[in-house]
Design a protein around this motif. Sequence first.
Motif, PDB file in Angstrom:
ATOM      1  N   LEU A  10     -20.898  -3.118 -10.654  1.00 47.44           N
ATOM      2  CA  LEU A  10     -19.515  -2.679 -10.539  1.00 47.44           C
ATOM      3  C   LEU A  10     -19.602  -1.324  -9.862  1.00 47.44           C
ATOM      4  O   LEU A  10     -20.322  -0.431 -10.335  1.00 47.44           O
ATOM      5  CB  LEU A  10     -18.840  -2.559 -11.908  1.00 47.44           C
ATOM      6  N   ALA A  11     -18.914  -1.171  -8.750  1.00 49.66           N
ATOM      7  CA  ALA A  11     -19.028   0.057  -7.958  1.00 49.66           C
ATOM      8  C   ALA A  11     -17.663   0.477  -7.436  1.00 49.66           C
ATOM      9  O   ALA A  11     -16.741  -0.335  -7.328  1.00 49.66           O
ATOM     10  CB  ALA A  11     -19.985  -0.158  -6.789  1.00 49.66           C
ATOM     11  N   ARG A  12     -17.576   1.763  -7.091  1.00 48.66           N
ATOM     12  CA  ARG A  12     -16.407   2.283  -6.386  1.00 48.66           C
ATOM     13  C   ARG A  12     -16.811   2.418  -4.928  1.00 48.66           C
ATOM     14  O   ARG A  12     -17.854   2.993  -4.619  1.00 48.66           O
ATOM     15  CB  ARG A  12     -15.996   3.645  -6.953  1.00 48.66           C
ATOM     16  N   LEU A  13     -15.998   1.889  -4.028  1.00 45.58           N
ATOM     17  CA  LEU A  13     -16.270   2.000  -2.596  1.00 45.58           C
ATOM     18  C   LEU A  13     -15.246   2.904  -1.939  1.00 45.58           C
ATOM     19  O   LEU A  13     -14.073   2.905  -2.315  1.00 45.58           O
ATOM     20  CB  LEU A  13     -16.231   0.623  -1.909  1.00 45.58           C
ATOM     21  N   PHE A  14     -15.722   3.658  -0.961  1.00 44.23           N
ATOM     22  CA  PHE A  14     -14.894   4.525  -0.130  1.00 44.23           C
ATOM     23  C   PHE A  14     -15.074   4.051   1.305  1.00 44.23           C
ATOM     24  O   PHE A  14     -16.137   4.246   1.890  1.00 44.23           O
ATOM     25  CB  PHE A  14     -15.368   5.982  -0.221  1.00 44.23           C
ATOM     26  N   THR A  23      -6.357   7.296  -0.166  1.00 44.08           N
ATOM     27  CA  THR A  23      -6.378   8.704  -0.545  1.00 44.08           C
ATOM     28  C   THR A  23      -6.984   9.490   0.599  1.00 44.08           C
ATOM     29  O   THR A  23      -8.132   9.236   0.966  1.00 44.08           O
ATOM     30  CB  THR A  23      -7.224   8.920  -1.822  1.00 44.08           C
ATOM     31  N   ASP A  24      -6.245  10.419   1.140  1.00 46.34           N
ATOM     32  CA  ASP A  24      -6.754  11.247   2.227  1.00 46.34           C
ATOM     33  C   ASP A  24      -7.223  10.340   3.370  1.00 46.34           C
ATOM     34  O   ASP A  24      -6.433   9.607   3.926  1.00 46.34           O
ATOM     35  CB  ASP A  24      -7.842  12.182   1.704  1.00 46.34           C
ATOM     36  N   VAL A  25      -8.494  10.352   3.694  1.00 43.87           N
ATOM     37  CA  VAL A  25      -9.002   9.528   4.799  1.00 43.87           C
ATOM     38  C   VAL A  25      -9.628   8.228   4.309  1.00 43.87           C
ATOM     39  O   VAL A  25     -10.181   7.486   5.105  1.00 43.87           O
ATOM     40  CB  VAL A  25     -10.056  10.292   5.642  1.00 43.87           C
ATOM     41  N   TRP A  26      -9.533   7.945   3.020  1.00 36.52           N
ATOM     42  CA  TRP A  26     -10.277   6.831   2.437  1.00 36.52           C
ATOM     43  C   TRP A  26      -9.395   5.703   1.948  1.00 36.52           C
ATOM     44  O   TRP A  26      -8.303   5.927   1.436  1.00 36.52           O
ATOM     45  CB  TRP A  26     -11.108   7.327   1.248  1.00 36.52           C
ATOM     46  N   ARG A  27      -9.928   4.491   2.051  1.00 35.69           N
ATOM     47  CA  ARG A  27      -9.481   3.353   1.255  1.00 35.69           C
ATOM     48  C   ARG A  27     -10.477   3.328   0.090  1.00 35.69           C
ATOM     49  O   ARG A  27     -11.674   3.223   0.316  1.00 35.69           O
ATOM     50  CB  ARG A  27      -9.585   2.048   2.024  1.00 35.69           C
ATOM     51  N   ILE A  28      -9.989   3.409  -1.130  1.00 36.78           N
ATOM     52  CA  ILE A  28     -10.862   3.480  -2.301  1.00 36.78           C
ATOM     53  C   ILE A  28     -10.519   2.304  -3.212  1.00 36.78           C
ATOM     54  O   ILE A  28      -9.346   1.986  -3.407  1.00 36.78           O
ATOM     55  CB  ILE A  28     -10.657   4.804  -3.070  1.00 36.78           C
ATOM     56  N   PHE A  29     -11.549   1.686  -3.783  1.00 42.48           N
ATOM     57  CA  PHE A  29     -11.317   0.569  -4.695  1.00 42.48           C
ATOM     58  C   PHE A  29     -12.556   0.317  -5.532  1.00 42.48           C
ATOM     59  O   PHE A  29     -13.644   0.786  -5.224  1.00 42.48           O
ATOM     60  CB  PHE A  29     -10.932  -0.699  -3.925  1.00 42.48           C
ATOM     61  N   LEU A  30     -12.358  -0.429  -6.608  1.00 43.64           N
ATOM     62  CA  LEU A  30     -13.466  -0.891  -7.434  1.00 43.64           C
ATOM     63  C   LEU A  30     -13.875  -2.270  -6.939  1.00 43.64           C
ATOM     64  O   LEU A  30     -13.016  -3.109  -6.665  1.00 43.64           O
ATOM     65  CB  LEU A  30     -13.046  -0.982  -8.902  1.00 43.64           C
ATOM     66  N   LEU A  31     -15.175  -2.487  -6.845  1.00 37.49           N
ATOM     67  CA  LEU A  31     -15.706  -3.771  -6.403  1.00 37.49           C
ATOM     68  C   LEU A  31     -16.643  -4.308  -7.478  1.00 37.49           C
ATOM     69  O   LEU A  31     -17.644  -3.659  -7.814  1.00 37.49           O
ATOM     70  CB  LEU A  31     -16.477  -3.615  -5.087  1.00 37.49           C
ATOM     71  N   ALA A  88     -16.206  -6.598 -17.781  1.00 41.28           N
ATOM     72  CA  ALA A  88     -16.829  -5.512 -17.013  1.00 41.28           C
ATOM     73  C   ALA A  88     -15.836  -4.377 -16.784  1.00 41.28           C
ATOM     74  O   ALA A  88     -16.172  -3.200 -16.972  1.00 41.28           O
ATOM     75  CB  ALA A  88     -17.351  -6.039 -15.680  1.00 41.28           C
ATOM     76  N   PHE A  89     -14.614  -4.712 -16.390  1.00 40.04           N
ATOM     77  CA  PHE A  89     -13.622  -3.672 -16.146  1.00 40.04           C
ATOM     78  C   PHE A  89     -13.219  -2.976 -17.448  1.00 40.04           C
ATOM     79  O   PHE A  89     -12.955  -1.777 -17.458  1.00 40.04           O
ATOM     80  CB  PHE A  89     -12.408  -4.228 -15.407  1.00 40.04           C
ATOM     81  N   GLN A  90     -13.199  -3.711 -18.560  1.00 36.75           N
ATOM     82  CA  GLN A  90     -12.902  -3.084 -19.849  1.00 36.75           C
ATOM     83  C   GLN A  90     -13.993  -2.085 -20.214  1.00 36.75           C
ATOM     84  O   GLN A  90     -13.708  -1.001 -20.721  1.00 36.75           O
ATOM     85  CB  GLN A  90     -12.743  -4.135 -20.950  1.00 36.75           C
ATOM     86  N   ALA A  91     -15.252  -2.428 -19.956  1.00 39.94           N
ATOM     87  CA  ALA A  91     -16.347  -1.484 -20.216  1.00 39.94           C
ATOM     88  C   ALA A  91     -16.152  -0.215 -19.396  1.00 39.94           C
ATOM     89  O   ALA A  91     -16.356   0.901 -19.901  1.00 39.94           O
ATOM     90  CB  ALA A  91     -17.696  -2.136 -19.907  1.00 39.94           C
TER      91      ALA A  91
END
Length: 188
Positions: free
Chosen positions: A69-73, A55-63, A144-147
Amino acid sequence: MATSNQWQLLDSKKNDEEVINTVINVFTELYQTYFINEMLVNHNLPFEIRAFRHTDVWRIFLLLTPWTLARLFLPERDPGIALPDGWQAEQRINAPNTVIGPAIPLAILGGRERAHLNYHPTLGHYLIQPLIQSMAPFNTPDDAFQAWNEVITTRNRVIEEQQRRCEWQQEVSRREFFAKLRRRASPK
């Protein structure tokens, strides 16, 4: 010593699978160095990445890790965000590991977010948003992802009830709820 205010970036020539493998390897190393003997870490959970996108200048994902459990940019190019004092790459090389760095405002998809700046010599500068900080209740990654999906569903319902529109939250919700791309590694 003069320092630059430029973001150090992960090699932009890496394809998505190489980026995923690099992130998993870095966080596995962090686990083995800092978390392997911690009692408040869920040692049964693997490392897993879901909802990887650009997205835009980022690679974004859930880790998913045994501790969060975090979102990384991960920036693909300089995001144009000024680095705070003490966070230039040259200053972070020998600095103690910081689990979470300073909060940085982030404009993305027409919305405003806050994420925490971090630095790792392999990943370069990146932003992290902790989503779930206690992994103890979860038996599996799907738990965890369901939560997290339940949080997204509730947030979307509230936004709809308030008749608000938030492009960033809608994009995140759609992508993360229906995420199929995943990469898993055992912490041990």
